[in-house]
Write a protein that holds these residues in place. Sequence first.
Motif, PDB file in Angstrom:
ATOM      1  N   MET A 254      46.141  58.460  43.571  1.00  0.00           N
ATOM      2  CA  MET A 254      45.031  57.857  42.879  1.00  0.00           C
ATOM      3  C   MET A 254      45.491  57.307  41.535  1.00  0.00           C
ATOM      4  N   LEU A 255      46.375  58.031  40.872  1.00  0.00           N
ATOM      5  CA  LEU A 255      46.869  57.559  39.580  1.00  0.00           C
ATOM      6  C   LEU A 255      47.723  56.305  39.731  1.00  0.00           C
ATOM      7  N   ILE A 256      48.516  56.247  40.791  1.00  0.00           N
ATOM      8  CA  ILE A 256      49.336  55.053  41.023  1.00  0.00           C
ATOM      9  C   ILE A 256      48.450  53.849  41.269  1.00  0.00           C
ATOM     10  N   SER A 257      47.385  54.030  42.031  1.00  0.00           N
ATOM     11  CA  SER A 257      46.449  52.929  42.275  1.00  0.00           C
ATOM     12  C   SER A 257      45.778  52.489  40.984  1.00  0.00           C
ATOM     13  N   LEU A 258      45.387  53.455  40.163  1.00  0.00           N
ATOM     14  CA  LEU A 258      44.764  53.126  38.888  1.00  0.00           C
ATOM     15  C   LEU A 258      45.745  52.381  37.985  1.00  0.00           C
ATOM     16  N   MET A 259      47.007  52.810  37.960  1.00  0.00           N
ATOM     17  CA  MET A 259      48.008  52.108  37.160  1.00  0.00           C
ATOM     18  C   MET A 259      48.211  50.683  37.667  1.00  0.00           C
TER      19      MET A 259
ATOM     20  N   VAL B 101      46.009  48.780  39.145  1.00  0.00           N
ATOM     21  CA  VAL B 101      44.843  47.996  38.718  1.00  0.00           C
ATOM     22  C   VAL B 101      44.952  47.657  37.241  1.00  0.00           C
ATOM     23  N   LEU B 102      45.391  48.601  36.418  1.00  0.00           N
ATOM     24  CA  LEU B 102      45.536  48.335  34.990  1.00  0.00           C
ATOM     25  C   LEU B 102      46.589  47.270  34.718  1.00  0.00           C
ATOM     26  N   VAL B 103      47.675  47.263  35.488  1.00  0.00           N
ATOM     27  CA  VAL B 103      48.694  46.221  35.341  1.00  0.00           C
ATOM     28  C   VAL B 103      48.105  44.853  35.654  1.00  0.00           C
ATOM     29  N   VAL B 104      47.344  44.799  36.738  1.00  0.00           N
ATOM     30  CA  VAL B 104      46.733  43.533  37.139  1.00  0.00           C
ATOM     31  C   VAL B 104      45.743  43.061  36.088  1.00  0.00           C
TER      32      VAL B 104
ATOM     33  N   LEU C  37      42.676  39.288  40.907  1.00  0.00           N
ATOM     34  CA  LEU C  37      42.084  40.164  41.907  1.00  0.00           C
ATOM     35  C   LEU C  37      41.073  39.367  42.719  1.00  0.00           C
ATOM     36  N   SER C  38      41.306  39.289  43.998  1.00  0.00           N
ATOM     37  CA  SER C  38      40.343  38.616  44.872  1.00  0.00           C
ATOM     38  C   SER C  38      39.211  39.586  45.198  1.00  0.00           C
ATOM     39  N   SER C  39      38.141  39.068  45.749  1.00  0.00           N
ATOM     40  CA  SER C  39      36.987  39.906  46.102  1.00  0.00           C
ATOM     41  C   SER C  39      37.353  41.008  47.098  1.00  0.00           C
ATOM     42  N   PRO C  40      38.145  40.712  48.156  1.00  0.00           N
ATOM     43  CA  PRO C  40      38.522  41.804  49.070  1.00  0.00           C
ATOM     44  C   PRO C  40      39.341  42.905  48.396  1.00  0.00           C
ATOM     45  N   VAL C  41      40.167  42.538  47.442  1.00  0.00           N
ATOM     46  CA  VAL C  41      40.972  43.545  46.738  1.00  0.00           C
ATOM     47  C   VAL C  41      40.068  44.425  45.884  1.00  0.00           C
ATOM     48  N   VAL C  42      39.124  43.807  45.188  1.00  0.00           N
ATOM     49  CA  VAL C  42      38.188  44.574  44.369  1.00  0.00           C
ATOM     50  C   VAL C  42      37.383  45.521  45.259  1.00  0.00           C
ATOM     51  N   ALA C  43      36.926  45.032  46.408  1.00  0.00           N
ATOM     52  CA  ALA C  43      36.168  45.876  47.341  1.00  0.00           C
ATOM     53  C   ALA C  43      37.037  47.025  47.855  1.00  0.00           C
ATOM     54  N   SER C  44      38.300  46.754  48.140  1.00  0.00           N
ATOM     55  CA  SER C  44      39.214  47.776  48.626  1.00  0.00           C
ATOM     56  C   SER C  44      39.442  48.858  47.579  1.00  0.00           C
ATOM     57  N   VAL C  45      39.688  48.458  46.353  1.00  0.00           N
ATOM     58  CA  VAL C  45      39.903  49.427  45.271  1.00  0.00           C
ATOM     59  C   VAL C  45      38.634  50.240  45.028  1.00  0.00           C
TER      60      VAL C  45
END
Length: 105
Positions: free
Chosen positions: A1-6, A8-11, A20-28
């Motif tokens: 979960m922390l890696i995913s959060l990191m 997202v923060l990089v992006v 971030l496309s809409s599908p990526v935002v929905a996935s996260v």
Amino acid sequence: MLISLMAVLVVLGDTTNYKLSSPVVASVAAYLAAYFVKLHLMSRLAKTDDTNATLRYFVEEQMVASPLLLIVLVVMATIGAGNAMIGFRVGLTTFSQAKRRYSLS
């Protein structure tokens, strides 16, 4: 979960190179929501003084999660729309051929 959060923060930190496309935002969002539910259930069901209840929670989780992940991969491979799903299809249908091809014996 922390890696995913990191990730997202990089992006979000470098908007010139990453978008971030809409599908990526929905996935996260789905991923984070699932973790919220999982951690809530884990705190309530698994973190008890009863060793059997704790063990039962983790066994039940694995009995559901592992087959469900496999089913999702098979469904995505069957749909086969887009490069990722085609990749799942190739991976699920050619792994036995690759094993013979790259055998060490």
